[in-house]
Design a protein around this motif. Structure first.
Motif, PDB file in Angstrom:
ATOM      1  N   TRP A 147      39.801  36.176  43.765  1.00  0.00           N
ATOM      2  CA  TRP A 147      40.815  35.712  44.728  1.00  0.00           C
ATOM      3  C   TRP A 147      40.349  34.426  45.394  1.00  0.00           C
ATOM      4  N   ILE A 155      40.535  38.945  52.577  1.00  0.00           N
ATOM      5  CA  ILE A 155      40.867  38.892  51.150  1.00  0.00           C
ATOM      6  C   ILE A 155      41.537  40.184  50.702  1.00  0.00           C
ATOM      7  N   TYR A 176      42.088  30.839  45.309  1.00  0.00           N
ATOM      8  CA  TYR A 176      42.513  30.217  46.565  1.00  0.00           C
ATOM      9  C   TYR A 176      41.926  28.817  46.700  1.00  0.00           C
ATOM     10  N   GLN A 218      37.379  40.176  44.710  1.00  0.00           N
ATOM     11  CA  GLN A 218      37.354  39.292  45.881  1.00  0.00           C
ATOM     12  C   GLN A 218      36.906  37.888  45.496  1.00  0.00           C
ATOM     13  N   MET A 276      45.286  39.869  49.089  1.00  0.00           N
ATOM     14  CA  MET A 276      45.526  40.079  47.656  1.00  0.00           C
ATOM     15  C   MET A 276      46.238  41.402  47.365  1.00  0.00           C
TER      16      MET A 276
END
Length: 632
Positions: free
Chosen positions: A602, A466, A606, A599, A470
């Protein structure tokens, strides 16, 4: 990261059956014939392939080590196999230690090939002898030869080019000529791709190459690498397993272009696609044609890291004027155009569907108490790939390693006897070649309920993935810089992995390509339109392995409109990664408490994209399962 040959084990007893000792004896007789003290056998062939046609798998044949990278050196009394961290465990399993020594490059007390040769050369010098090292100059690059020469000359090592490949000579002798004959190669069909698949015509590509030649003040460009030739001429083939390339050479000049291959396999469609722009000649005409063109004193552009030393020797023999520089085709190929990106999105969505449904199937088989094997898993995902329109081939042999096998980074022969057992991890790394696109993705998953240690290690690898995925970065950022970012959180926990974080990927081409990538050794910038894998991992022998891999393409960050014209002056573009892969991670292995808010954000974003992309391809029951799989 793949192997070309099945993973098998070796032992002192099995060496007598496989004939490794006899092969060594025969090869040493060739050393004596040529007055050599040692002979170097790299992984690569005449086209510097990472993935080799069976006929050119010389290092594999002579040593028994089947990894896709690694070198072999044989002396009059000793032999060595040199491997990087990806192959430490595999080499120990395959190499007979009574016949050859495994040198695990990067570990203390393990030598590189140059260090071994320096030692041998120094010992010979003490006896006032010159140590003669034989090489096939068409299997090493100019750069590699120069590194050897610079390093070894001081130790009294003389590098002796032998145009006859000595491993081929041994292979052609009895008994191997009868029991293990060198297979035919370069005889598979070739197809021409239309512009709507490639996004750029042959005419335009040749124009760009010639423009680059002009800027370098060069007039001739010899092309050795198969993926460069396939990309330039908008052709694909099947001469190398899992790679849609074909055995060939090419030459581009300011006015002409040439293709050298087995011409008997070219149909009318391929000939028409090249008509008026490319002269088609037999494969054997490459060197005579190159020598003839270079003898006219037109400067030849040579990329030292992508051209064989044998080619260089041929040019020097006709006193050619050589211009050192990068091969422009390699750079052009790595910068994907919008059509190529679209083709990769289509192909990787198909692959994501197949991997996601395979994960669902595994969970259901385990929950039902059904016993399944590594081979069952490989057959399942390969069967799902084949159901998709445009499927051509795998992009590498499927890696399905359960339990301890998961720690073998390039384990590539899923075993029907290795069953998925509660408490173990399964590492599933697979890829496919679709008409127009190439795929590569990896997931690790728990069989049954995971342990606390498994959850901890998996979460750390996920955090690494991650953090890399990112990360935004300014234009000019290199792969080595991003590699450090990916590893940072793992390093804080005292963890690391022995391979690069990511590699470049071709479009309906090789699953590994340069010059871009994410690794401490990659100083190439991550440019707009390049495609890279992100695949951090964790491996512990006898425990298992974890690798989490998606493919991403580099795109420009959308910037807010400047408040004034001055705000936009000298502004450096910023880039980011956009995923091509949409597969859930194993929620049982994720410790949410160890993820920071960025995190988690993200991952939630996703997963929203995973559901959006895959849902139209799924049944209602499959959608329901996916919704649950994407809960964190």
């Amino acid at each position: 990261m793949v192997l070309l040959q099945p993973l098998t084990t070796a032992s002192p007893q099995s060496s007598e059956l496989t004939g490794v000792a006899q092969k060594f004896t025969a090869l040493r007789s060739q050393l004596a014939k040529h007055r050599l003290d040692a002979y170097f056998v790299p992984s690569a062939d005449e086209h510097l392939n990472e993935y080799l046609p069976e006929a050119k798998q010389r290092r594999q044949w002579i040593s028994g080590f089947t990894g896709s990278a690694g070198d072999f050196l044989i002396g009059t009394a000793q032999a060595w196999v040199f491997v990087d961290p990806r192959y430490y465990e595999q080499a120990d399993m395959q190499v007979d230690a009574t016949l050859q020594k495994v040198c695990k490059v990067g570990l203390e007390d393990h030598q590189t090939v140059e260090e071994v040769l320096e030692e041998l050369g120094g010992n010979a010098a003490k006896q006032e002898k010159t140590f003669r090292l034989g090489i096939d100059p068409f299997t090493i690059t100019i750069s590699q030869y120069r590194r050897f020469a610079d390093r070894l000359n001081a130790s009294g090592v003389e590098i002796v080019p032998i145009l006859e490949n000595l491993v081929d000579t041994v292979r052609s002798q009895s008994p191997w000529a009868e029991s293990e004959p060198i297979p035919a190669f370069g005889d598979q069909p070739i197809i021409a791709l239309p512009d709507q698949i490639t996004g750029e015509s042959l005419t335009k590509k040749l124009e760009r190459v010639r423009e680059a030649l002009g800027k370098k003040k060069a007039a001739i460009l010899p092309v050795t690498k198969l993926d460069q030739i396939a990309w330039l001429y908008n052709l694909r083939g099947r001469d190398v397993e899992c790679n849609p390339v074909f055995i060939s050479y090419a030459i581009v000049t300011l006015t002409d272009a040439y293709l050298f291959t087995n011409t008997s396999r070219l149909d009318e469609a391929v000939r028409q696609s090249l008509a008026g722009q490319v002269q088609i000649l037999d494969y054997e005409q490459y060197l005579p044609t190159l020598r003839s063109l270079a003898a006219d004193h037109q400067p030849v552009l040579i990329a030292a890291s992508q051209t064989t030393y044998g080619t260089y020797l041929q040019l020097k023999a006709v006193k050619a004027k050589i211009v050192d520089g990068d091969n422009p085709i390699e750079t052009f190929k790595s910068h994907k155009n919008p059509v190529e990106i679209a083709q990769m999105q289509k192909a990787n969505l198909k692959a994501s569907w197949a991997k996601t449904l395979t994960i669902k199937w595994i969970e259901e088989q385990v929950a039902a108490g059904n016993v399944i094997s590594e081979r069952d898993v490989a057959h399942k995902i390969e069967g799902l790939y084949k159901q998709q329109e445009g499927f051509i081939d795998l992009s590498f042999p499927t890696i399905a390693g359960t339990g301890a096998n998961g720690s073998i980074v390039h384990y590539s022969n899923p075993n029907p006897a290795c069953k998925l057992i509660n408490g173990d991890l399964l590492l599933l790394d697979s890829g496919s070649q679709f008409y127009g696109g190439t795929t590569d993705d990896t997931r690790a998953m728990s069989i049954g309920e995971p342990t606390a240690e498994q959850r901890d290690r998996y979460t750390e690898v996920l955090k690494s993935h991650i953090n890399c995925a990112m990360q935004r970065f300014p234009k000019g950022t290199t792969g080595s810089q991003i590699d450090g970012i990916a590893r940072s959180s793992l390093w804080q926990s005292g963890l690391d992995y022995g391979h690069g974080t990511g590699h470049g990927v071709g479009v309906f081409l090789n699953v590994h390509e340069g010059p871009n990538g994410i690794s401490k050794r990659v100083n190439q910038s991550l440019d707009l339109g390049t495609i890279n894998s992100i695949e951090p991992g964790y491996y512990q022998p006898k425990w298992g392995g974890i690798r989490l891999e998606n493919l991403y393409f580099v795109k420009e960050v959308k910037q807010e409109s400047p408040k004034s014209e001055g705000d936009n002056a000298n502004k450096t573009p910023w880039y980011e990664f956009e995923s091509l892969t949409y597969i859930p991670f194993d929620k049982k292995l994720i410790d949410r408490h160890k993820l920071n808010p960025q995190q988690i954000a993200w991952l939630e974003s996703y997963y929203a994209a995973v559901i959006e992309k895959l849902s139209p391809l799924l049944t209602d029951a499959e959608k329901s399962w996916l919704q649950d799989a994407c809960q964190i």
